[in-house]
Structures are given as structure tokens and as C-alpha cells.
Design a protein around this motif. Structure first.
Motif, PDB file in Angstrom:
ATOM      1  N   ALA A 174      30.242  10.110   4.218  1.00  0.00           N
ATOM      2  CA  ALA A 174      31.371   9.196   4.405  1.00  0.00           C
ATOM      3  C   ALA A 174      30.894   7.753   4.364  1.00  0.00           C
ATOM      4  CB  ALA A 174      32.059   9.475   5.730  1.00  0.00           C
TER       5      ALA A 174
ATOM      6  N   THR B  70      39.827   8.456   5.147  1.00  0.00           N
ATOM      7  CA  THR B  70      38.417   8.799   5.350  1.00  0.00           C
ATOM      8  C   THR B  70      38.222   9.441   6.717  1.00  0.00           C
ATOM      9  OG1 THR B  70      37.775   6.955   3.917  1.00  0.00           O
ATOM     10  CG2 THR B  70      36.069   7.868   5.354  1.00  0.00           C
TER      11      THR B  70
ATOM     12  N   ILE C  30      36.694  13.165   7.651  1.00  0.00           N
ATOM     13  CA  ILE C  30      35.609  13.405   8.604  1.00  0.00           C
ATOM     14  C   ILE C  30      36.055  14.444   9.637  1.00  0.00           C
ATOM     15  CG2 ILE C  30      34.229  12.364  10.456  1.00  0.00           C
ATOM     16  CD1 ILE C  30      34.324   9.726   8.784  1.00  0.00           C
TER      17      ILE C  30
ATOM     18  N   THR D  82      27.666   9.920   8.103  1.00  0.00           N
ATOM     19  CA  THR D  82      28.385   8.664   7.971  1.00  0.00           C
ATOM     20  C   THR D  82      27.396   7.547   7.661  1.00  0.00           C
ATOM     21  OG1 THR D  82      28.291   8.179  10.339  1.00  0.00           O
ATOM     22  CG2 THR D  82      30.215   9.395   9.546  1.00  0.00           C
TER      23      THR D  82
ATOM     24  N   SER E  40      30.212   3.880   8.315  1.00  0.00           N
ATOM     25  CA  SER E  40      31.594   4.351   8.366  1.00  0.00           C
ATOM     26  C   SER E  40      31.964   4.656   9.807  1.00  0.00           C
ATOM     27  CB  SER E  40      31.745   5.584   7.465  1.00  0.00           C
ATOM     28  OG  SER E  40      33.088   5.978   7.354  1.00  0.00           O
ATOM     29  N   TRP E  41      32.985   5.452   9.991  1.00  0.00           N
ATOM     30  CA  TRP E  41      33.476   5.811  11.315  1.00  0.00           C
ATOM     31  C   TRP E  41      32.364   6.428  12.167  1.00  0.00           C
ATOM     32  CZ3 TRP E  41      38.460   4.749  12.804  1.00  0.00           C
ATOM     33  CH2 TRP E  41      39.355   4.390  11.792  1.00  0.00           C
TER      34      TRP E  41
ATOM     35  N   ALA F 198      29.417  13.897  13.783  1.00  0.00           N
ATOM     36  CA  ALA F 198      28.920  13.402  12.493  1.00  0.00           C
ATOM     37  C   ALA F 198      27.513  12.848  12.696  1.00  0.00           C
ATOM     38  CB  ALA F 198      29.843  12.316  11.947  1.00  0.00           C
TER      39      ALA F 198
ATOM     40  N   LYS G  80      24.823  10.028  11.787  1.00  0.00           N
ATOM     41  CA  LYS G  80      24.804   8.654  11.290  1.00  0.00           C
ATOM     42  C   LYS G  80      23.537   8.411  10.464  1.00  0.00           C
ATOM     43  CE  LYS G  80      26.418   5.216  13.632  1.00  0.00           C
ATOM     44  NZ  LYS G  80      26.783   4.196  14.630  1.00  0.00           N
TER      45      LYS G  80
END
Length: 150
Positions: free
Chosen positions: A99, A106, A110, A122, A125-126, A131, A133
Motif C-alpha cells: 500500500a 486504499t 488494507i 505499507t 501509507s496508512w 500491516a 510498515k
């Protein structure tokens, strides 16, 4: 089975995000066989451009019924007529999802990844629990490579 990666992100993006998406596409072509995206502009176009330039096959799962809505770097267009509901198809087609910056679409993708236990990385992103990073394009590709070989 072919290794499939989806890249998600905004339909509009700034020059830095566009460059990151293009670089990501080029580098992902070395670790994945197929790139899936939403097939439109912005992040989707830039990542398809990079992936295709590096010799990879791109698929665009677009929200309309009109194949001409896909960006010029999509090899295979899947017109769904589903609007934003096509987001679930973009992520469930993949073995791993990356992402980039984007908005609510988006974020929904996710969330689908987390709900369906699809690894999601990610990159600027968010920040969502569940998720992984990444701090750079290279780190995102490295993580994706590891996940694709599991």
C-alpha cells in the motif's frame, strides 16, 4: 503457481509518490510474476509503468465496464462494473499487497487484506495494526520477496 503482488494507492499522487511507485514496480518485477492494481491513474499507473518496463505482466481490475478506462500500462484489463466493490478483488488476487499513499479506497483495501489474512506492507501509507510498515521501496520489496517465498 505464479507469484502475484498487488499494489494499491491513490488515483492521484504527488511526484514523490509517483516516483516511488514507478521504482517499486521496476523492483517488484524481479520478485513477482504478475502485478495487479486497480488499473487507473496515479499510483496504479506509475507502478504498472515500472513493472511493465522491467518485463513484468500487469493486470488492472477496473471499476467500470469500459476497458478503455484502464491506464496504458495494463496488459490485461478486467472490467468489473463493480465500482469501489472491485477493491476486494484487487487484494484477494494477490499473495502479498503493498500500500502506497491513498485515501479511503486504499484504507478499505488494507482492511480487506487484514480481514482475509493477506500480508500487507505499507509504504508511507496508512498506519494500521496488522500491516507491516516499510520505510523505503527497497525494504518493501525485500519484505515482499520473503513473503512470496514462504
Amino acid at each position: 503457481m505464479k507469484k502475484v503482488v498487488s499494489v494499491i494507492g491513490g488515483r492521484a499522487c504527488n511526484a514523490e509518490v509517483e516516483q516511488n511507485a514507478q521504482d517499486l514496480g521496476k523492483k517488484l518485477a524481479k520478485v513477482a510474476d504478475i502485478l495487479v492494481s486497480g488499473g487507473l491513474s496515479g499510483v496504479m499507473q506509475a507502478v504498472c509503468s515500472g513493472f511493465k518496463a522491467a518485463g513484468g505482466l500487469t493486470i488492472g481490475i477496473i471499476p467500470s465496464y469500459n476497458k478503455k478506462d484502464a491506464n496504458k500500462f495494463v496488459d490485461i484489463v478486467i472490467p468489473t462494473g463493480l465500482g469501489l466493490a472491485r477493491n476486494v478483488l484487487v487484494v484477494t488476487s494477490a499473495d502479498v499487497v503493498i500500500a502506497l499513499p491513498g485515501r479511503a479506497g486504499t484504507l478499505s483495501e488494507i482492511a480487506y487484506c487484514i480481514q482475509f489474512n493477506i500480508p500487507v506492507i505499507t509504504l508511507n501509507s496508512w498506519d494500521v495494526p496488522g500491516a507491516t510498515k516499510a520505510k523505503s521501496v527497497d525494504e518493501a520489496v525485500s519484505i515482499a520477496k520473503k513473503l512470496l517465498t514462504m
